[in-house]
Design a protein around this motif. Structure first.
Motif, PDB file in Angstrom:
ATOM      1  N   GLU A 394      59.751  87.041 170.516  1.00  0.00           N
ATOM      2  CA  GLU A 394      58.368  86.776 170.907  1.00  0.00           C
ATOM      3  C   GLU A 394      57.464  87.603 170.009  1.00  0.00           C
ATOM      4  OE1 GLU A 394      57.356  85.941 174.770  1.00  0.00           O
ATOM      5  OE2 GLU A 394      59.313  86.416 175.623  1.00  0.00           O
ATOM      6  N   ASN A 395      56.559  86.905 169.298  1.00  0.00           N
ATOM      7  CA  ASN A 395      55.658  87.566 168.353  1.00  0.00           C
ATOM      8  C   ASN A 395      54.246  87.068 168.594  1.00  0.00           C
ATOM      9  OD1 ASN A 395      57.637  88.956 166.361  1.00  0.00           O
ATOM     10  ND2 ASN A 395      58.425  86.877 166.507  1.00  0.00           N
ATOM     11  N   TYR A 396      53.326  88.004 168.867  1.00  0.00           N
ATOM     12  CA  TYR A 396      51.953  87.618 169.198  1.00  0.00           C
ATOM     13  C   TYR A 396      50.956  88.554 168.521  1.00  0.00           C
ATOM     14  CZ  TYR A 396      54.506  85.052 172.738  1.00  0.00           C
ATOM     15  OH  TYR A 396      55.405  84.219 173.369  1.00  0.00           O
ATOM     16  N   THR A 397      49.725  88.067 168.446  1.00  0.00           N
ATOM     17  CA  THR A 397      48.640  88.859 167.896  1.00  0.00           C
ATOM     18  C   THR A 397      47.375  88.558 168.691  1.00  0.00           C
ATOM     19  OG1 THR A 397      47.358  89.335 165.887  1.00  0.00           O
ATOM     20  CG2 THR A 397      48.080  87.077 166.191  1.00  0.00           C
ATOM     21  N   ASP A 398      46.381  89.424 168.568  1.00  0.00           N
ATOM     22  CA  ASP A 398      45.101  89.095 169.186  1.00  0.00           C
ATOM     23  C   ASP A 398      44.369  88.090 168.302  1.00  0.00           C
ATOM     24  OD1 ASP A 398      44.162  90.574 167.029  1.00  0.00           O
ATOM     25  OD2 ASP A 398      43.094  92.055 168.234  1.00  0.00           O
ATOM     26  N   ALA A 399      43.196  87.666 168.714  1.00  0.00           N
ATOM     27  CA  ALA A 399      42.479  86.605 168.006  1.00  0.00           C
ATOM     28  C   ALA A 399      42.063  87.006 166.603  1.00  0.00           C
ATOM     29  CB  ALA A 399      41.252  86.178 168.813  1.00  0.00           C
ATOM     30  N   THR A 400      41.971  88.287 166.325  1.00  0.00           N
ATOM     31  CA  THR A 400      41.523  88.754 165.021  1.00  0.00           C
ATOM     32  C   THR A 400      42.670  89.051 164.065  1.00  0.00           C
ATOM     33  OG1 THR A 400      41.552  91.113 165.586  1.00  0.00           O
ATOM     34  CG2 THR A 400      39.566  89.852 166.178  1.00  0.00           C
ATOM     35  N   GLY A 401      43.898  89.128 164.573  1.00  0.00           N
ATOM     36  CA  GLY A 401      45.036  89.509 163.752  1.00  0.00           C
ATOM     37  C   GLY A 401      45.150  91.010 163.558  1.00  0.00           C
ATOM     38  N   ARG A 402      44.295  91.764 164.215  1.00  0.00           N
ATOM     39  CA  ARG A 402      44.302  93.221 164.032  1.00  0.00           C
ATOM     40  C   ARG A 402      45.414  93.887 164.840  1.00  0.00           C
ATOM     41  NH1 ARG A 402      41.072  97.280 166.636  1.00  0.00           N
ATOM     42  NH2 ARG A 402      40.916  99.170 165.373  1.00  0.00           N
ATOM     43  N   ARG A 403      45.714  93.337 165.994  1.00  0.00           N
ATOM     44  CA  ARG A 403      46.727  93.892 166.884  1.00  0.00           C
ATOM     45  C   ARG A 403      47.933  92.951 166.913  1.00  0.00           C
ATOM     46  NH1 ARG A 403      44.256  97.210 171.313  1.00  0.00           N
ATOM     47  NH2 ARG A 403      42.061  97.555 170.772  1.00  0.00           N
ATOM     48  N   THR A 404      49.126  93.488 166.881  1.00  0.00           N
ATOM     49  CA  THR A 404      50.334  92.659 166.877  1.00  0.00           C
ATOM     50  C   THR A 404      51.389  93.237 167.809  1.00  0.00           C
ATOM     51  OG1 THR A 404      51.276  93.848 164.990  1.00  0.00           O
ATOM     52  CG2 THR A 404      49.949  91.882 164.499  1.00  0.00           C
ATOM     53  N   VAL A 405      52.276  92.351 168.272  1.00  0.00           N
ATOM     54  CA  VAL A 405      53.363  92.788 169.134  1.00  0.00           C
ATOM     55  C   VAL A 405      54.576  91.910 168.889  1.00  0.00           C
ATOM     56  CG1 VAL A 405      52.647  91.314 171.074  1.00  0.00           C
ATOM     57  CG2 VAL A 405      54.054  93.341 171.518  1.00  0.00           C
ATOM     58  N   SER A 406      55.752  92.501 168.936  1.00  0.00           N
ATOM     59  CA  SER A 406      57.021  91.774 168.869  1.00  0.00           C
ATOM     60  C   SER A 406      57.970  92.345 169.902  1.00  0.00           C
ATOM     61  CB  SER A 406      57.668  91.915 167.479  1.00  0.00           C
ATOM     62  OG  SER A 406      56.913  91.275 166.483  1.00  0.00           O
ATOM     63  N   VAL A 407      58.656  91.432 170.608  1.00  0.00           N
ATOM     64  CA  VAL A 407      59.773  91.813 171.472  1.00  0.00           C
ATOM     65  C   VAL A 407      60.939  90.921 171.070  1.00  0.00           C
ATOM     66  CG1 VAL A 407      60.662  92.021 173.805  1.00  0.00           C
ATOM     67  CG2 VAL A 407      58.248  92.507 173.361  1.00  0.00           C
ATOM     68  N   LEU A 408      61.980  91.524 170.535  1.00  0.00           N
ATOM     69  CA  LEU A 408      63.134  90.804 170.008  1.00  0.00           C
ATOM     70  C   LEU A 408      64.359  91.194 170.832  1.00  0.00           C
ATOM     71  CD1 LEU A 408      62.483  91.605 166.209  1.00  0.00           C
ATOM     72  CD2 LEU A 408      61.445  89.804 167.625  1.00  0.00           C
ATOM     73  N   THR A 409      65.018  90.206 171.421  1.00  0.00           N
ATOM     74  CA  THR A 409      66.115  90.461 172.345  1.00  0.00           C
ATOM     75  C   THR A 409      67.379  89.762 171.869  1.00  0.00           C
ATOM     76  OG1 THR A 409      64.463  90.485 174.128  1.00  0.00           O
ATOM     77  CG2 THR A 409      66.776  90.424 174.779  1.00  0.00           C
ATOM     78  N   GLY A 410      68.516  90.439 171.938  1.00  0.00           N
ATOM     79  CA  GLY A 410      69.750  89.941 171.349  1.00  0.00           C
ATOM     80  C   GLY A 410      70.556  88.994 172.209  1.00  0.00           C
ATOM     81  N   THR A 411      69.890  88.052 172.878  1.00  0.00           N
ATOM     82  CA  THR A 411      70.573  87.021 173.650  1.00  0.00           C
ATOM     83  C   THR A 411      69.559  85.988 174.110  1.00  0.00           C
ATOM     84  OG1 THR A 411      72.089  86.603 175.514  1.00  0.00           O
ATOM     85  CG2 THR A 411      70.304  88.155 175.902  1.00  0.00           C
ATOM     86  N   ILE A 412      70.052  84.814 174.507  1.00  0.00           N
ATOM     87  CA  ILE A 412      69.222  83.835 175.224  1.00  0.00           C
ATOM     88  C   ILE A 412      69.708  83.768 176.673  1.00  0.00           C
ATOM     89  CG2 ILE A 412      68.466  81.455 175.406  1.00  0.00           C
ATOM     90  CD1 ILE A 412      69.087  81.116 172.448  1.00  0.00           C
ATOM     91  N   PHE A 413      70.953  83.331 176.841  1.00  0.00           N
ATOM     92  CA  PHE A 413      71.461  83.070 178.180  1.00  0.00           C
ATOM     93  C   PHE A 413      71.774  84.333 178.952  1.00  0.00           C
ATOM     94  CE2 PHE A 413      71.676  78.921 176.392  1.00  0.00           C
ATOM     95  CZ  PHE A 413      71.457  78.075 177.474  1.00  0.00           C
ATOM     96  N   GLY A 414      71.860  85.463 178.261  1.00  0.00           N
ATOM     97  CA  GLY A 414      72.007  86.723 178.965  1.00  0.00           C
ATOM     98  C   GLY A 414      70.785  87.081 179.785  1.00  0.00           C
ATOM     99  N   LEU A 415      69.651  86.386 179.533  1.00  0.00           N
ATOM    100  CA  LEU A 415      68.421  86.643 180.275  1.00  0.00           C
ATOM    101  C   LEU A 415      68.221  85.669 181.425  1.00  0.00           C
ATOM    102  CD1 LEU A 415      65.982  87.358 177.304  1.00  0.00           C
ATOM    103  CD2 LEU A 415      67.355  88.977 178.635  1.00  0.00           C
TER     104      LEU A 415
END
Length: 449
Positions: A394-415
């Protein structure tokens, strides 16, 4: 391919069909540390108080995510000021394969669509193609009714084309049960041999087939391969040294090197590729949605805790729909550059951010041209999400591109189990709220698995 959403998209993840769930897309939503799970954290310094507290809370939530069942998780938050928060946590049984760090490469799944859409919009800006062009103009005879489907319809998933990842033969390759290498043309053929879902332009349905077609159009319009276009137009200018499109088998070296076979370049040194895992055949059955073909399971070396290592699974079904490998830092640079107008002129960026409603069950999400608008508990963000076997991003930013966030998880079905899903959602919510400078929501009480 599948997608998590800030307020989960279980249907895209694993609850509708395996192919949709593991097809190439992502989730946004919302402790105690455990000595059982290991990892690293980079905590901001020089700003005591709220920033340090947020970092500590994110670290605790990342640990809780691992304790609940995630094999590993990477979190990166950049508030546009001060030091960046970077966290990596992993289950102890995964350390034999790889020690996870926040700088590791990661398979980004359907976040790839944002890069492909950016390339297509750049080509439109240069009059190399038009978004009103019918698919038939560029791919004659490849897509039935191609004269009625425009490139814009491919970009915003209003084409009505069946998603090739739902095809049983593709599903076998996607899960690694079939090791045959699929070509983009074969993937489109697998999609269009099924009836379309609706008349072009009359509805919305997420389909990976759309982006395989767009990748071929970009190649036809330029005479260059898609991986070369991404390097020349995005990765190179932005100095994304750990971002590339997989077009064949990855080099399997744990020192982070790459053979160069993916983009024709000579070998370069890279950070290691994070390992991904899925529940093994003995454990995945209860996690699969009704109607999944009998015997569906992920191939890969057996690992402890009822998992298989899917790191080197057949990736030929992904390409323009989900084949990008990158890092959290590289992706932040890309998404920030995109939303701040460094990659597209204002008129094209406005087009990219012109959205259509997604399925009725996801009222908080709208789809633009390879870019999603997501309303979260702490505000509206832009980006995408993705899943390929063993990887949720999951990778997101605010409307200006100034702030960013990533959450990367090592599974799909494990969640999929409730406890694991809730812990991951709480972490994503907290990371997004931290990025936006808002209070972290209270985490829900743990639920049974």
């Amino acid at each position: 391919m599948p997608r998590n959403t800030a307020h989960p998209r279980p249907a895209r993840q694993a609850y509708l069909t395996l192919a949709l769930a593991v097809a190439l897309t992502g989730t946004l939503t919302a402790c105690e540390t455990s000595a059982a799970a290991q990892g690293t954290a980079h905590t901001p310094t020089g700003r005591p108080g709220a920033a340090t507290a947020h970092s500590a809370r994110l670290t605790a939530l990342a640990q809780r995510d691992v304790d609940a069942g995630a094999p590993g998780v990477i979190v990166r938050v950049d508030k546009g000021e001060g030091r960046v928060t970077e966290i990596a946590r992993q289950a102890p049984w995964t350390r034999t394969d790889h020690t996870l760090t926040a700088s590791d490469r990661f398979r980004m799944g359907s976040n790839t669509k944002t890069m492909v859409a950016t390339v297509v919009l750049q080509l439109a800006t240069e009059d190399r193609l038009q978004l009103t062009d019918p698919v038939e103009k560029w791919l004659p005879g490849l897509v039935p009714n191609g004269n009625s489907i425009t490139l814009r319809m491919l970009l915003n998933h209003t084409s009505g084309l069946f998603d090739y990842t739902h095809d049983p033969d593709v599903l076998k390759a996607f899960t690694g049960q079939d090791t045959r290498r699929w070509t983009p043309g074969e993937l489109i053929a697998a999609g269009v041999r099924h009836e379309p879902l609706f008349a072009p332009g009359t509805d919305y349905s997420y389909s990976n087939t759309n982006y395989i077609a767009l990748g071929l159009v970009a190649e036809k319009a330029t005479g260059h391969s898609l991986d070369d276009l991404i390097q020349r137009r995005i990765a190179g200018p932005l100095h994304l040294k750990n971002t590339y499109l997989v077009t064949g088998a990855d080099a399997r070296s744990e020192d982070g090197s790459k053979s160069g076979s993916e983009n024709g370049s000579k070998a370069v040194q890279r950070p290691a590729l994070a390992h991904g895992y899925e529940p093994d055949a003995a454990h995945i059955g209860p996690l699969l949605p009704p109607g999944t073909p009998a015997g569906t399971a992920f191939a890969g070396p057996q690992r402890p805790a009822g998992h298989v290592d899917t790191t080197w699974i057949n990736s030929s079904t992904e390409w323009a729909a989900g084949g990008i490998v990158s890092t959290a830092q590289d992706w932040a640079r890309f998404s920030g550059a995109l939303l701040s107008g460094k990659l597209l002129p204002p008129a094209r960026l406005k087009e990219m951010r012109t959205t259509v409603a997604e399925e009725a069950e996801f009222p908080n999400r709208r789809y633009g041209l390879g870019l999603e608008q997501v309303v979260t508990p702490c505000g509206t963000v832009w980006g995408h999400n993705g899943e390929v076997p063993g990887y949720s991003s999951e990778n997101y930013t605010d409307a200006t591109g100034r702030r960013t966030v990533s959450v990367l998880t090592g599974t799909i079905f494990g969640l999929v189990p409730p406890k694991a899903g809730a812990a991951n959602r709480a972490l994503v919510d907290a990371a997004v709220c931290t990025m936006l400078g808002k209070p972290i929501p209270a985490a829900p009480a743990p639920t049974a698995s």
